[in-house]
Structure formats: C-alpha cells, structure tokens
Scaffold this active site. Sequence first.
Site, PDB file in Angstrom:
ATOM      1  N   LYS A 135       0.850  -1.202   0.000  1.00 32.31           N
ATOM      2  CA  LYS A 135       0.000   0.000   0.000  1.00 32.31           C
ATOM      3  C   LYS A 135       0.876   1.239   0.000  1.00 32.31           C
ATOM      4  CE  LYS A 135      -3.378   2.464   2.846  1.00 32.31           C
ATOM      5  NZ  LYS A 135      -4.322   2.450   3.963  1.00 32.31           N
ATOM      6  N   GLU A 184      -9.159  11.649  12.281  1.00 31.09           N
ATOM      7  CA  GLU A 184      -8.356  10.472  12.666  1.00 31.09           C
ATOM      8  C   GLU A 184      -7.450  10.696  13.875  1.00 31.09           C
ATOM      9  OE1 GLU A 184      -6.368   8.548   9.422  1.00 31.09           O
ATOM     10  OE2 GLU A 184      -5.735   6.890  10.696  1.00 31.09           O
ATOM     11  N   GLY A 201     -10.234   3.542   4.063  1.00 34.39           N
ATOM     12  CA  GLY A 201     -11.365   3.007   3.301  1.00 34.39           C
ATOM     13  C   GLY A 201     -12.432   4.100   3.306  1.00 34.39           C
ATOM     14  N   GLU A 228      -7.295  -2.396   2.585  1.00 35.71           N
ATOM     15  CA  GLU A 228      -6.641  -1.102   2.829  1.00 35.71           C
ATOM     16  C   GLU A 228      -6.716  -0.759   4.331  1.00 35.71           C
ATOM     17  OE1 GLU A 228      -8.291   1.624  -0.120  1.00 35.71           O
ATOM     18  OE2 GLU A 228      -7.596   3.288   1.128  1.00 35.71           O
TER      19      GLU A 228
HETATM   20  C1  LIG Z   1      -4.764  10.572   3.525  1.00 35.06           C
HETATM   21  C2  LIG Z   1      -6.003  10.949   3.823  1.00 35.06           C
HETATM   22  O1  LIG Z   1      -6.907  10.109   4.424  1.00 35.06           O
HETATM   23  C3  LIG Z   1      -6.493   8.899   5.041  1.00 35.06           C
HETATM   24  C4  LIG Z   1      -7.412   8.711   6.176  1.00 35.06           C
HETATM   25  C5  LIG Z   1      -8.640   8.116   6.020  1.00 35.06           C
HETATM   26  C6  LIG Z   1      -8.931   7.421   4.840  1.00 35.06           C
HETATM   27  C7  LIG Z   1      -8.011   7.246   3.873  1.00 35.06           C
HETATM   28  C8  LIG Z   1      -8.291   6.460   2.663  1.00 35.06           C
HETATM   29  O2  LIG Z   1      -9.379   5.848   2.578  1.00 35.06           O
HETATM   30  O3  LIG Z   1      -7.472   6.430   1.742  1.00 35.06           O
HETATM   31  C9  LIG Z   1      -6.615   7.763   4.025  1.00 35.06           C
HETATM   32  O4  LIG Z   1      -5.826   6.691   4.433  1.00 35.06           O
HETATM   33  C10 LIG Z   1      -6.509  12.287   3.543  1.00 35.06           C
HETATM   34  O5  LIG Z   1      -7.642  12.604   3.921  1.00 35.06           O
HETATM   35  O6  LIG Z   1      -5.758  13.090   2.945  1.00 35.06           O
END
Ligand SMILES: C=C(O[C@H]1C=CC=C(C(=O)O)[C@@H]1O)C(=O)O
Length: 386
Positions: A135, A184, A201, A228
């Site tokens: 990833k 987060e 996700g 993911e």
């Molecule tokens: C990297 C970001 O989100 C992360 C956090 C939640 C979901 C994410 C996703 O689904 O890709 C990312 O990992 C962003 O908001 O810039």
Amino acid sequence: MITTYSLQQQLQKLSTKHVFFKTPTKTIVGTACSAVNIPACHSLASVNERMMKALHAADDDQAVIVGAIPFDITKQPALQLASHPQIEANEAYEEERAAKAQFDATRVTSYPSRTKFEAMVDASVKQIKQGSMTKVVLARTLEIEAPSVPHRELLHYLATHNDKGYTYSIPLANNETLLGASPELLIKREGNRITANPIAGSRKRTYVEAVDAASAAELMQSAKDLHEHRIVVEMVKQALGPHVKNLHVPASPSILYTDSMIHLSTVVTAEVGEEALSSLELANLLHPTPAVCGQPREAAFSAIQKIEPFDRGYFAGIVGYMDAAGNGEWVVTIRCGKIHATGLTLYAGAGIVETSVPAEEACETGAKFQTMLNAMPEEVTTKGEF
Ligand SMILES: C=C(O[C@H]1C=CC=C(C(=O)O)[C@@H]1O)C(=O)O
C-alpha cells in the site's frame, strides 16, 4: 449551571499567531503562548525529550505544548508552549453552527493535475503488483489563489461542523498557518488509558440517506477497502502491542461519518504499560501509519518522495498537544490546508492498493478536499477544474 460561551467570541481573541485545538470533548485556545524552539530532530523521541524539558521548566503546572510535527519527522516541528491555556469542556460552548467564510478566490488549480495524479496512481499500482509494497498513500494539492483568506471565519466553520473530529489552527514559520479538521485520532493518552482510531477506506458522503446507507454497506463488504483498512489496523496493533497492556482491537471495523466522507474506522484501546510512555512517545511508535504513508513504511515513504511533485510539509504529519504528565492527544494531519501569502493550499491523499482504480482515487481525493471547501463560498469550486 454551566456558563456558556460563544465560540465566535473566543475566536475573536485568536489570531493566526495562536494555537487552537478542539477535540470532541474540549477546546484549547492558546492566546498566551510562546514558540518552543525545538529544532528538527532525528526522531519523535528526541522531540518528546525537549518538549518534556520545556514543560517542566514552565512556571505553570497546567501548561501544555500544542502544535504540529511534519510528515517527515526530520523536518522542523511547529510547537507552542501555551501557559495558562484556556481549556474549556465543549458543553461550555453554544452549539450554533457557523456560516461559510466569505472571500474571493481568483483561481483554483489541482497540483499535480488530476490526469497526472491518475498516472501516479497507475504507476504505483504497477509497483505494488511487482511486490515491493502492499500500500502507498498518494496525495495532491489544491491551490486556491485569493487576495485574503479569513482565517477566523474558516476556523469557526470547521470547529462547528466537525464536532466529532479534531479542528486545529497552528501558526507556522513565514506567517503561514496550518488549518484543518481531522477525523483520525492517532493516539490519546489520558492517565492510564490509551485510545487510537485508525481510519482507512472511504466513500463520499452525499447526505442523501439511501445513497449514504448503500455506500456504508458497500464499504463494509468491499474487499479492496477492507484490505486497505486492515493494513493500518494491523500495523497499529503490532506497533503498540509490546509497549501497552490490555490491548483491544475489534475484529471488524465500523462506519464513521465525517461532514464530507464515510470511512471504515476501528477504535483501539489499551492501558499504559511498564514503560509508561508519554502520548508523543506512543505517537512515535505509530507515525507515519499506513493511513498516510504505506506498507512497508520505508518503501512507501521513498515512493512518495519520488512520485509526489510537492513537499507535504505538515500535511500527513501529526497535530495535537501534551502536558507535563505525558497526557495528550495527537491526530493525523489530514483534511487541512495551509494559509500563505497568496492564498490557501489544500491537501488530500488516498490509499493505493493492488486493485485501486486511478479515476476512483482521484475522485476520492476530490471528495476529501470538501471538508475544507465546505467552509468556503460555493463560487470557489467554480474557479477551476479539480
Ligand atoms: C490521507 C487521507 O486520508 C487517510 C485517512 C482516512 C482514509 C483514507 C483512505 O481511505 O485512503 C486515508 O488513508 C486524507 O484525507 O488526505
């Protein structure tokens, strides 16, 4: 009886020089603060040491250090010592939601362009298929050119529309300001209790009930998104495990709604172990997680450095506070922007795995910009294609 304040009144005292950090339960308004000059260090462990020294030297046992640490921890942190900080329980605030900030934007540009971003995703999928990583999180920016940006109004909107998240405003060097509302929680330590809330996700939130319910159901079934998500949760579990007690990781994720997104989310809990690590030492075990970097970390970090055509700076770093006892909260610096001399730069990333579709990942980053764009006039989104 609880005395109620208007958040707007509190914000009137706040300038871009002051720190602001609002969690789902409390708000730190650091109007009496001074910069803590912690140089770029090699690790968060040494930043922690210097922060502890500054906190113990402060003539105030309520003092906290609030600020942001970049994605690349070898770069300069932006930290302020807030002595006699105003820390209010959120019940003390009136609930009223702020209106959008008003200002004129002259141009909005995606950098890299959407097409270039899709090509970056495509190249990374190929790299993942070759087996060097599972990833990688790729990001793009949105450059909003504007003669002036109303910092306080944007902050007021973000703080009153993201009440389950973490809203922050942190002064940076060169009169720049980091501003955002992250969903987060990287790590929280309160006495013996530890909480982390990895998120990964995503689907766009539409506010059409049936559509959002279908997206949430689809997320919970999506092999791509569950994979993911699992990569992040597994890393958090492995990193915290040896250092904490009573680690609890739910077997499957739940759904988290933010103002603009729907996410897979896992709330991890634990208790402080023998080493009694501070909140920043715990953050050090985790940052950068695969929610913003990738897996394995080193391969993903170097792929990001090679492929992204801009410097992430504080985006995808950590932002939060800590007190002299080591209690504190650090969140992942996402859904944010940087106010600078010629406007505002927004940042958004998406987790790329073997089955990622470039156009879908570009749409996902577009939807993630929306947390910040929601705080702005509708016309801003008509000033460019993104
Ligand atoms: C990297 C970001 O989100 C992360 C956090 C939640 C979901 C994410 C996703 O689904 O890709 C990312 O990992 C962003 O908001 O810039």
